[in-house]
Design a protein around this motif. Structure first.
Motif, PDB file in Angstrom:
ATOM      1  N   ALA A  93       0.833  -1.210   0.000  1.00 26.47           N
ATOM      2  CA  ALA A  93       0.000   0.000   0.000  1.00 26.47           C
ATOM      3  C   ALA A  93       0.862   1.252   0.000  1.00 26.47           C
ATOM      4  N   PHE A  94       1.873   1.293   0.850  1.00 24.45           N
ATOM      5  CA  PHE A  94       2.719   2.487   0.925  1.00 24.45           C
ATOM      6  C   PHE A  94       3.570   2.657  -0.330  1.00 24.45           C
ATOM      7  N   ALA A  95       3.963   1.547  -0.967  1.00 26.36           N
ATOM      8  CA  ALA A  95       4.680   1.653  -2.240  1.00 26.36           C
ATOM      9  C   ALA A  95       3.776   2.285  -3.296  1.00 26.36           C
ATOM     10  N   TYR A  96       2.518   1.858  -3.319  1.00 25.54           N
ATOM     11  CA  TYR A  96       1.543   2.438  -4.256  1.00 25.54           C
ATOM     12  C   TYR A  96       1.345   3.917  -3.953  1.00 25.54           C
ATOM     13  N   PHE A  97       1.137   4.251  -2.676  1.00 21.83           N
ATOM     14  CA  PHE A  97       0.917   5.647  -2.294  1.00 21.83           C
ATOM     15  C   PHE A  97       2.081   6.532  -2.722  1.00 21.83           C
ATOM     16  N   LEU A  98       3.292   6.070  -2.480  1.00 19.04           N
ATOM     17  CA  LEU A  98       4.474   6.870  -2.787  1.00 19.04           C
ATOM     18  C   LEU A  98       4.584   7.139  -4.282  1.00 19.04           C
ATOM     19  N   VAL A  99       4.384   6.099  -5.092  1.00 19.43           N
ATOM     20  CA  VAL A  99       4.535   6.238  -6.544  1.00 19.43           C
ATOM     21  C   VAL A  99       3.499   7.193  -7.108  1.00 19.43           C
ATOM     22  N   SER A 291     -18.955   4.752   3.648  1.00 17.84           N
ATOM     23  CA  SER A 291     -19.569   4.129   2.478  1.00 17.84           C
ATOM     24  C   SER A 291     -18.527   3.499   1.571  1.00 17.84           C
ATOM     25  N   LEU A 292     -17.360   4.152   1.438  1.00 18.04           N
ATOM     26  CA  LEU A 292     -16.302   3.610   0.599  1.00 18.04           C
ATOM     27  C   LEU A 292     -15.799   2.281   1.152  1.00 18.04           C
ATOM     28  N   ILE A 293     -15.633   2.196   2.466  1.00 17.82           N
ATOM     29  CA  ILE A 293     -15.189   0.942   3.078  1.00 17.82           C
ATOM     30  C   ILE A 293     -16.164  -0.185   2.752  1.00 17.82           C
ATOM     31  N   GLU A 294     -17.446   0.109   2.905  1.00 23.15           N
ATOM     32  CA  GLU A 294     -18.452  -0.935   2.653  1.00 23.15           C
ATOM     33  C   GLU A 294     -18.518  -1.325   1.182  1.00 23.15           C
ATOM     34  N   LYS A 295     -18.485  -0.340   0.301  1.00 24.61           N
ATOM     35  CA  LYS A 295     -18.598  -0.654  -1.125  1.00 24.61           C
ATOM     36  C   LYS A 295     -17.367  -1.367  -1.668  1.00 24.61           C
ATOM     37  N   MET A 296     -16.190  -1.069  -1.133  1.00 23.52           N
ATOM     38  CA  MET A 296     -14.993  -1.773  -1.579  1.00 23.52           C
ATOM     39  C   MET A 296     -15.054  -3.252  -1.180  1.00 23.52           C
ATOM     40  N   GLU A 297     -15.603  -3.539  -0.004  1.00 22.89           N
ATOM     41  CA  GLU A 297     -15.790  -4.941   0.374  1.00 22.89           C
ATOM     42  C   GLU A 297     -16.790  -5.622  -0.556  1.00 22.89           C
ATOM     43  N   ARG A 298     -17.839  -4.909  -0.906  1.00 24.56           N
ATOM     44  CA  ARG A 298     -18.853  -5.491  -1.788  1.00 24.56           C
ATOM     45  C   ARG A 298     -18.328  -5.664  -3.211  1.00 24.56           C
ATOM     46  N   ALA A 299     -17.271  -4.946  -3.531  1.00 20.10           N
ATOM     47  CA  ALA A 299     -16.673  -5.081  -4.862  1.00 20.10           C
ATOM     48  C   ALA A 299     -15.627  -6.189  -4.913  1.00 20.10           C
ATOM     49  N   CYS A 301     -13.063  -6.794  -2.555  1.00 20.97           N
ATOM     50  CA  CYS A 301     -11.796  -6.567  -1.855  1.00 20.97           C
ATOM     51  C   CYS A 301     -11.903  -7.142  -0.446  1.00 20.97           C
ATOM     52  N   PRO A 302     -10.883  -7.855   0.026  1.00 19.26           N
ATOM     53  CA  PRO A 302     -10.954  -8.461   1.364  1.00 19.26           C
ATOM     54  C   PRO A 302     -10.993  -7.416   2.463  1.00 19.26           C
ATOM     55  N   LYS A 303     -11.655  -7.770   3.549  1.00 25.36           N
ATOM     56  CA  LYS A 303     -11.848  -6.841   4.657  1.00 25.36           C
ATOM     57  C   LYS A 303     -10.525  -6.319   5.218  1.00 25.36           C
ATOM     58  N   ALA A 304      -9.525  -7.210   5.338  1.00 27.49           N
ATOM     59  CA  ALA A 304      -8.246  -6.797   5.913  1.00 27.49           C
ATOM     60  C   ALA A 304      -7.562  -5.735   5.059  1.00 27.49           C
ATOM     61  N   VAL A 305      -7.627  -5.882   3.737  1.00 30.08           N
ATOM     62  CA  VAL A 305      -7.000  -4.913   2.834  1.00 30.08           C
ATOM     63  C   VAL A 305      -7.767  -3.597   2.860  1.00 30.08           C
ATOM     64  N   VAL A 306      -9.089  -3.675   2.798  1.00 27.72           N
ATOM     65  CA  VAL A 306      -9.916  -2.465   2.826  1.00 27.72           C
ATOM     66  C   VAL A 306      -9.681  -1.687   4.123  1.00 27.72           C
ATOM     67  N   GLY A 307      -9.657  -2.414   5.239  1.00 27.06           N
ATOM     68  CA  GLY A 307      -9.499  -1.774   6.529  1.00 27.06           C
ATOM     69  C   GLY A 307      -8.170  -1.072   6.701  1.00 27.06           C
ATOM     70  N   VAL A 409      -9.262   3.228  -6.235  1.00 26.27           N
ATOM     71  CA  VAL A 409      -8.397   2.484  -7.157  1.00 26.27           C
ATOM     72  C   VAL A 409      -7.294   1.771  -6.387  1.00 26.27           C
ATOM     73  N   ALA A 410      -6.689   2.458  -5.419  1.00 28.60           N
ATOM     74  CA  ALA A 410      -5.606   1.871  -4.633  1.00 28.60           C
ATOM     75  C   ALA A 410      -6.071   0.612  -3.910  1.00 28.60           C
ATOM     76  N   THR A 411      -7.281   0.632  -3.374  1.00 24.14           N
ATOM     77  CA  THR A 411      -7.801  -0.518  -2.642  1.00 24.14           C
ATOM     78  C   THR A 411      -7.931  -1.733  -3.543  1.00 24.14           C
ATOM     79  N   ILE A 412      -8.450  -1.533  -4.744  1.00 26.26           N
ATOM     80  CA  ILE A 412      -8.606  -2.647  -5.674  1.00 26.26           C
ATOM     81  C   ILE A 412      -7.253  -3.170  -6.130  1.00 26.26           C
ATOM     82  N   VAL A 413      -6.335  -2.262  -6.433  1.00 27.37           N
ATOM     83  CA  VAL A 413      -5.022  -2.667  -6.937  1.00 27.37           C
ATOM     84  C   VAL A 413      -4.247  -3.449  -5.878  1.00 27.37           C
TER      85      VAL A 413
END
Length: 443
Positions: A93-99, A291-299, A301-307, A409-413
């Motif tokens: 996640a931090f590598a993605y954020f930095l880039v 809402s973003l947390i909930e919708k990313m799980e519904r899309a 993405c695993p709970k641990a990554v979303v959280g 986008v970061a959450t899905i990636v």
């Protein structure tokens, strides 16, 4: 969280009985924004007086952010009982954020040099009123890196939930989740309780979101009534350049990232349309965080990554704020006749890379972060921020929208990098004119 309908989604029988348009949160918020804007134009005093409506809604959302993050992170970490993956997710996640934060800063710098929106204004820095931005400059000065890092640790366990600091809540949640996972069998009753508690907490989120049209109406009426559309005219080049640059980043850069990871950025935007309109109306990406947390799980993405990714991204992955910082800094330099050589521009870029980390997803945070950046780049007068003070509110909406999309986008990636993304669930969620399928198979 599992089995609860996403904010703005239709209930299970919606496929058989189409929902009326006026009951759709997307339509309600859109109408509220339009009506609020018209009211602010026609009756500026009344519009400016509606600010408490927007503020009250933001406070309602802030009230539920801490428990949502805590429950999502703790159950996400302790549920799989594999704390070893947490470090890997954080590193990715931090590598993605930095880039991508750096790419956003560079894009703002390049566009400012090519378009030069401040050239020709010939503003004498001596004529600027430093008192107009003194408060922002002071806040920016206090936002130093040592203070920011120290502020991540709350003074008490409970204060993390009472002071409204997202990173403090995230810090406590990660520690508690790891401790719960290490407890073993004795921690299972606690984990079951937290999973059960997530249901009513997200129902509370749904109740709060019913007030979204009222909040968007009040916030947008205040923006137009207080600042007026006339304030944009004199700085139209800056506002237009910022909006077009942000669109270029979302469609071009994030669109390419989405395509490489197997999904469409436009379909993701359509999937998050209710939340994006809420962000537009309130000028705060924090308003749509639960809402973003909930919708990313519904899309899918695993709970641990979303959280982990979503709350952290709200402080470390602010693409819109980064574009704004370099673009606005060079605009002030150009408007005041300050010639910044490439060396000074690179120094500005490096400072912005550091100062942008930790900016909150709330209205005005980008302006404070800009003050923090300019305070350590003496070539550009901090008083020059007074030039853009009148239109900052209008640009804060675009900042918040870009930040919000960037974190989705970061959450899905990151989920895909972890090999934990449910691609079928993602495709079903982003498919147009279809209700997303919940992780438990319900619609």
């Amino acid at each position: 969280m599992v089995g609860t309908p996403a904010v703005g989604d239709c209930p299970a029988d919606a496929a058989a009985k189409p929902r009326r348009a006026h009951l759709n949160l997307y339509v309600q918020v859109l109408l509220a924004i339009v009506i609020g804007g018209l009211l602010g134009l026609a009756y500026p005093d009344i519009g400016a007086g509606l600010k408490p409506l927007g503020d009250a809604f933001i406070r309602l959302v802030t009230m539920v952010i801490a428990p949502v993050i805590f429950l999502t992170v703790v159950t996400g970490i302790a549920g799989p009982r594999d704390t070893g993956k947490l470090g890997k997710v954080a590193l990715k996640a931090f590598a993605y954020f930095l880039v991508f934060s750096t790419l956003a800063l560079i894009l703002g710098l390049v566009v400012a040099n090519v378009v030069r929106p401040g050239a020709g204004l010939h503003i004498d820095p001596a004529t600027l009123d430093p008192a107009a931005v003194a408060g922002y400059a002071a806040a920016g000065h206090e936002q130093g890196i040592p203070g920011f890092l120290a502020n991540i640790i709350p003074s008490t366990f409970a204060s993390a939930f009472t002071e409204g600091e997202i990173l403090q809540v995230l810090f406590v949640s990660i520690l508690f989740g790891v401790a719960l996972a290490m407890t073993g069998e004795r921690g299972l009753p606690v984990l079951r309780f937290l999973n059960d508690l997530a249901g009513p907490v997200f129902q509370l989120v749904h109740l709060v979101m019913k007030a979204a049209p009222i909040g968007a109406f009040g916030a947008f009426a205040f923006t137009v009534g207080r600042y007026g559309l006339d304030s944009i005219v004199s700085l139209a080049a800056l506002v237009a350049t910022f909006y077009l640059t942000s669109i270029l980043f979302v469609v071009g850069v994030l669109g390419a990232v989405a395509w490489l990871n197997g999904f469409s950025i436009l379909r993701l935007i359509a999937y998050l349309r209710e939340e994006l309109l809420l962000v537009l109306g309130t000028s705060s990406s924090e308003a749509a965080l639960p809402s973003l947390i909930e919708k990313m799980e519904r899309a899918g993405c695993p709970k641990a990554v979303v959280g982990l990714v979503v709350p952290t991204g709200y402080s470390f992955n602010l693409d819109g704020t980064n574009i704004y910082m370099t673009l606005a800094a060079l605009f002030i330099a150009q408007a005041t006749g300050v010639d910044l050589p490439l060396r000074d521009q690179l120094a500005l870029l490096l400072v912005a890379m550091v100062s942008s980390k930790g900016a909150a997803g709330v209205t005005g945070a980008g302006f404070i972060t800009l003050a923090a950046t300019l305070s350590v780049v003496p070539a550009v007068p901090v008083a020059g921020m007074a030039l853009i003070l009148g239109v900052d509110r209008f640009m804060s909406e675009c900042r918040a929208l870009t930040n919000f999309i960037g974190n989705a986008v970061a959450t899905i990636v990151v989920s895909r990098w972890e090999g934990a993304l449910d691609k079928a669930q993602l495709a079903a969620s982003l498919r147009p004119s279809r209700n997303p399928v919940a992780p438990d198979g319900r619609t």
